[in-house]
Design a protein around this motif. Sequence first.
Motif, PDB file in Angstrom:
ATOM      1  N   UNK A  26      -1.324   3.450  -5.264  1.00 13.31           N
ATOM      2  CA  UNK A  26      -2.561   3.076  -5.956  1.00 13.31           C
ATOM      3  C   UNK A  26      -2.305   1.964  -6.970  1.00 13.31           C
ATOM      4  N   UNK A  27      -1.165   2.037  -7.669  1.00 10.89           N
ATOM      5  CA  UNK A  27      -0.805   0.982  -8.614  1.00 10.89           C
ATOM      6  C   UNK A  27      -0.597  -0.336  -7.874  1.00 10.89           C
ATOM      7  N   UNK A  28       0.109  -0.291  -6.762  1.00 10.55           N
ATOM      8  CA  UNK A  28       0.317  -1.501  -5.957  1.00 10.55           C
ATOM      9  C   UNK A  28      -1.025  -2.078  -5.503  1.00 10.55           C
ATOM     10  N   UNK A  29      -1.897  -1.211  -5.011  1.00  8.73           N
ATOM     11  CA  UNK A  29      -3.209  -1.624  -4.518  1.00  8.73           C
ATOM     12  C   UNK A  29      -4.034  -2.305  -5.612  1.00  8.73           C
ATOM     13  N   UNK A  30      -4.087  -1.695  -6.771  1.00  5.79           N
ATOM     14  CA  UNK A  30      -4.871  -2.242  -7.877  1.00  5.79           C
ATOM     15  C   UNK A  30      -4.275  -3.545  -8.389  1.00  5.79           C
ATOM     16  N   UNK A  31      -2.961  -3.610  -8.464  1.00  8.58           N
ATOM     17  CA  UNK A  31      -2.286  -4.831  -8.933  1.00  8.58           C
ATOM     18  C   UNK A  31      -2.505  -5.989  -7.968  1.00  8.58           C
ATOM     19  N   UNK A  32      -2.413  -5.709  -6.681  1.00  3.18           N
ATOM     20  CA  UNK A  32      -2.685  -6.749  -5.682  1.00  3.18           C
ATOM     21  C   UNK A  32      -4.129  -7.234  -5.789  1.00  3.18           C
ATOM     22  N   UNK A  35      -4.681  -9.806  -8.204  1.00  2.00           N
ATOM     23  CA  UNK A  35      -4.019 -11.077  -7.940  1.00  2.00           C
ATOM     24  C   UNK A  35      -2.555 -11.135  -8.335  1.00  2.00           C
ATOM     25  N   UNK A  36      -1.961 -10.004  -8.666  1.00  2.75           N
ATOM     26  CA  UNK A  36      -0.549  -9.988  -9.038  1.00  2.75           C
ATOM     27  C   UNK A  36       0.339  -9.978  -7.794  1.00  2.75           C
ATOM     28  N   UNK A  37       1.544 -10.466  -7.960  1.00  2.00           N
ATOM     29  CA  UNK A  37       2.561 -10.379  -6.909  1.00  2.00           C
ATOM     30  C   UNK A  37       3.228  -9.012  -7.050  1.00  2.00           C
ATOM     31  N   UNK A  66      -2.124   3.621   4.056  1.00  2.00           N
ATOM     32  CA  UNK A  66      -2.346   3.007   2.745  1.00  2.00           C
ATOM     33  C   UNK A  66      -1.289   1.934   2.482  1.00  2.00           C
ATOM     34  N   UNK A  67      -0.033   2.233   2.818  1.00  2.00           N
ATOM     35  CA  UNK A  67       1.047   1.266   2.663  1.00  2.00           C
ATOM     36  C   UNK A  67       0.806   0.047   3.548  1.00  2.00           C
ATOM     37  N   UNK A  68       0.448   0.272   4.807  1.00  2.00           N
ATOM     38  CA  UNK A  68       0.203  -0.837   5.745  1.00  2.00           C
ATOM     39  C   UNK A  68      -0.921  -1.747   5.251  1.00  2.00           C
ATOM     40  N   UNK A  69      -1.969  -1.158   4.723  1.00  2.46           N
ATOM     41  CA  UNK A  69      -3.076  -1.959   4.195  1.00  2.46           C
ATOM     42  C   UNK A  69      -2.610  -2.844   3.051  1.00  2.46           C
ATOM     43  N   UNK A  70      -1.709  -2.333   2.212  1.00  2.00           N
ATOM     44  CA  UNK A  70      -1.202  -3.129   1.100  1.00  2.00           C
ATOM     45  C   UNK A  70      -0.276  -4.242   1.598  1.00  2.00           C
ATOM     46  N   UNK A  74      -0.359  -8.501   1.072  1.00  4.95           N
ATOM     47  CA  UNK A  74       0.707  -9.249   0.415  1.00  4.95           C
ATOM     48  C   UNK A  74       1.837  -8.434  -0.166  1.00  4.95           C
ATOM     49  N   UNK A  75       1.766  -7.117  -0.095  1.00  7.28           N
ATOM     50  CA  UNK A  75       2.857  -6.285  -0.609  1.00  7.28           C
ATOM     51  C   UNK A  75       4.097  -6.479   0.246  1.00  7.28           C
ATOM     52  N   UNK A  76       5.213  -6.753  -0.402  1.00  7.33           N
ATOM     53  CA  UNK A  76       6.496  -6.859   0.295  1.00  7.33           C
ATOM     54  C   UNK A  76       7.259  -5.564   0.060  1.00  7.33           C
TER      55      UNK A  76
END
Length: 118
Positions: A26-32, A35-37, A66-70, A74-76
Amino acid sequence: MRLLIVLNRRPYNDGHLVDVTWNALRLAQTSLAKGHEVKLFLMNEGVEIARGGLAAPQGEIDLVQMLREQVEKGLEVKACSTCLKWHNVGRDIAPEVMAAGMIDLVNWIEAADKVVSF
């Protein structure tokens, strides 16, 4: 901001969602979305989410989806290669996750503005 999230917890335990993993995603999703890397490094039991074909227990949130969507946003994602071996994930690693070593984690830490560990 460049955010690195280090995930150490397995996605599911005894057929139930592990809130720690869910909150990390959820943190990754919200940060993306802001516009954050964002980069995610999987360690210890956290590599379990990298297992190809991992299915959510009935009635639980699908953390792999959820991971795949992120990743699509742009999530690496990298996973500790030693941990992958210890948890027998190495051969079954999902295509969106790259096996990596400690030097990769160190490089990501050096490049990050913030590091959060779950």
